[in-house]
Design an enzyme around this catalytic site. Sequence first.
Site, PDB file in Angstrom:
ATOM      1  N   GLY A  11     -10.183 -25.365  -4.296  1.00  0.00           N
ATOM      2  CA  GLY A  11      -9.707 -24.124  -4.633  1.00  0.00           C
ATOM      3  C   GLY A  11      -8.905 -23.910  -5.393  1.00  0.00           C
ATOM      4  CD  GLN A  12      -7.478 -18.666  -6.800  1.00  0.00           C
ATOM      5  OE1 GLN A  12      -7.290 -18.266  -7.316  1.00  0.00           O
ATOM      6  NE2 GLN A  12      -7.852 -17.811  -5.620  1.00  0.00           N
ATOM      7  CB  ILE A  39     -10.468 -30.243   8.136  1.00  0.00           C
ATOM      8  CG1 ILE A  39     -10.892 -28.939   7.127  1.00  0.00           C
ATOM      9  CG2 ILE A  39     -10.180 -31.170   7.086  1.00  0.00           C
ATOM     10  CD1 ILE A  39     -10.149 -28.064   6.923  1.00  0.00           C
ATOM     11  CE1 TYR A  63     -16.517 -18.180   6.861  1.00  0.00           C
ATOM     12  CE2 TYR A  63     -15.527 -16.151   6.554  1.00  0.00           C
ATOM     13  CZ  TYR A  63     -16.528 -16.718   6.671  1.00  0.00           C
ATOM     14  OH  TYR A  63     -17.548 -16.230   6.133  1.00  0.00           O
ATOM     15  CB  THR A  64     -10.568 -17.013   2.063  1.00  0.00           C
ATOM     16  OG1 THR A  64     -11.397 -17.680   0.830  1.00  0.00           O
ATOM     17  CG2 THR A  64      -8.925 -18.336   2.192  1.00  0.00           C
ATOM     18  CE1 TYR A 127      -7.981 -16.055   6.048  1.00  0.00           C
ATOM     19  CE2 TYR A 127      -6.773 -13.780   5.234  1.00  0.00           C
ATOM     20  CZ  TYR A 127      -7.150 -14.830   5.017  1.00  0.00           C
ATOM     21  OH  TYR A 127      -6.572 -15.861   4.145  1.00  0.00           O
TER      22      TYR A 127
END
Length: 291
Positions: A11-12, A39, A63-64, A127
């Site tokens: 990821g970023q 994980i 989870y975005t 979220y």
Amino acid sequence: MKNILVTGSYGQLGNEIRILTENEPDFRMFLTDVDTLDICDYGAVEKFVKENSIDLIMNCAAYTAVDKAEDNEEICHRVNAVAPYNLAKAAAAQGAELIHISTDYVFDGRSPVPYTEDMPATGLSVYGKTKREGELKIQEVLPSAVIIRTAWLYSEFGNNFVKTMIKLGKERDTLNVVFDQVGTPTYALDLAKAMVTAAKQIFANGNIYGGIYHFTNEGVCSWYDFTIKIHELAGIKSCKVSPIESKDYPAKAPRPSFSVLNKAKIKKTFSIEIPHWEASLRSCIAQLLNS
């Protein structure tokens, strides 16, 4: 030599940490993602942490997909709540520490002042609620964990708002962007630097830093203001950007209308200076235009 496990390394934030720590002589980095370490599986996490004598976990996995989460609550809960709990339990069993990334979405966005770490965290969306549950689960088993809430993350890597607005600005003549959601953009490189600084101080001084911290860049803007600046710095002049209200841009998940985070605690605790969002955005876009 300290062994550091990084989750979500594709990821970023994970990519920024990878680059930032390439020449750290005292760190041995274990860069993982879903294809190399699940994980959500406690047994797998415990085995990995033990076999590799991990001293610190940096959890960059989450989870975005905020709107998709409304329809995928089970997987969102597993990644944002169960997985951090697994990491914290495995760290505790190993005598390791944890730096975990959380979000401004744990708040409802109704505060009249920037959010401090101890203000009520009653997220509006699946979220936000699962990220808050993850924070609480970590603190149950590993009170020494450092939890860093951030917001509006962007970088040269992956998909993010900056790259999307540059792409759309080049493709379209007009864009409508909400002006009534206010927060602060965060350059993933700046957050990665803060995490590495925190890690070094944890190793030097022991587990005296446990708790929740806030980190974004300095300053405040709306998504509309952010877009205007993105186009200015990217040299996009042919696209007219218009401000609209959130009600005119319906989304499945509710967003906090105000999510400015107070960063006094992290600046004081770890003695860090944080750049203004415009300065960091300029650096990121220069990298994107030169790549």
